[in-house]
Write an enzyme that holds these catalytic residues in place. Structure first.
Site, PDB file in Angstrom:
ATOM      1  N   LYS A 166      25.732  55.388  54.355  1.00 10.75           N
ATOM      2  CA  LYS A 166      26.207  54.010  54.501  1.00 10.75           C
ATOM      3  C   LYS A 166      27.692  54.059  54.833  1.00 10.75           C
ATOM      4  O   LYS A 166      28.427  54.857  54.239  1.00 10.75           O
ATOM      5  CB  LYS A 166      25.976  53.303  53.167  1.00 10.75           C
ATOM      6  N   ARG A 178      24.823  45.279  39.685  1.00  9.96           N
ATOM      7  CA  ARG A 178      26.079  44.625  39.294  1.00  9.96           C
ATOM      8  C   ARG A 178      25.871  43.598  38.211  1.00  9.96           C
ATOM      9  O   ARG A 178      26.829  42.978  37.762  1.00  9.96           O
ATOM     10  CB  ARG A 178      26.686  43.898  40.495  1.00  9.96           C
ATOM     11  N   GLU A 214      17.658  45.531  48.716  1.00 14.03           N
ATOM     12  CA  GLU A 214      18.556  46.352  47.892  1.00 14.03           C
ATOM     13  C   GLU A 214      19.119  45.463  46.797  1.00 14.03           C
ATOM     14  O   GLU A 214      19.881  44.542  47.066  1.00 14.03           O
ATOM     15  CB  GLU A 214      19.681  46.919  48.773  1.00 14.03           C
TER      16      GLU A 214
END
Ligand SMILES: O=C(O)C(=O)C[C@H](O)[C@H](O)COP(=O)(O)O
Length: 209
Positions: A131, A47, A43
């Site tokens: 999640k 960012r 993943e």
């Protein structure tokens, strides 16, 4: 390429490595190092400015690696990540717009939740996999155990504050598939291009988690 479901995302690996990459050129060797250690999923968080190029590079050059986008926080992120080649999406939280965009993206996704009401809103849409974030800070294993009876269909990938020591304890819970974490890809090792160490961390995670 096989079609993945959100349920598959919870069973690909005991740990989904969550990665912050400043240099897209590191993405391919990093993905290869994880794969060599038995971890077939990565993943890459949105960012950094390098994230989309990193996703595209892995999608193109490491086809056996299931590459997804993390830190998906807007519908625009959804479009850009899928266009770059992301095969799944992970968000830290949810809004209606984000849920709509992820549901319409054509790729599986794990929407972030931290409360019972948020989990209910995800379940209402027919999505059972999510999640839990930030897992340790929002109640951890006790919280997940408390959700099992009222929300028997919900399945979680807890992420946030999980360590190699606590990962197996989370994974032992019946409503947890896998966990997410950054410990497999420490910034120092990535910066040093120490791929052998990262392969070793992957091997350890595969064995212990
Ligand atoms: O970027 C996102 O979408 C997030 O939800 C945040 C990450 O999952 C955490 O940064 C995990 O970090 P650790 O606690 O170091 O394992």
């Amino acid at each position: 390429m096989t079609t993945l479901t959100s349920a598959d995302l919870l069973t690909l690996s005991p740990v989904i490595p969550v990665v912050v990459l400043d240099d897209a050129d590191r993405a391919v060797p990093l993905a290869q190092a994880l794969l060599a250690g038995g971890i077939p999923v990565i993943e890459i968080t949105l960012r950094t400015p390098a994230a989309l190029a990193a996703i595209a590079a892995v999608a193109e050059r490491v086809p056996d690696m299931v590459v997804g986008a993390g830190t998906v926080t807007s519908p625009a992120h959804v479009d850009k990540a899928v266009a770059a080649g992301a095969r799944f999406l992970v968000s830290p939280g949810t809004t209606d717009a984000l849920l709509d965009a992820m549901a319409g993206s054509g790729v599986p996704y794990l929407p972030g939740i931290a409360t019972v009401s948020e989990a209910l809103r995800v379940l209402e849409r027919g999505q059972q996999e999510m999640k839990l974030f930030p897992a340790e800070a929002c109640g951890g294993r006790t919280f997940l155990q408390s959700l099992a009876s009222p929300l028997p269909d919900a399945r979680f990938c807890p992420t946030g504050g999980i360590t190699p020591d606590t990962a197996p304890l989370y994974r032992a819970l019946p409503n947890v598939g896998c966990v997410g974490g950054t410990w497999l890809t420490p910034a120092k090792l990535v910066a040093a291009a120490d791929w052998a160490q990262i392969t070793q961390l992957a091997v350890d995670a595969r064995r212990e988690a």
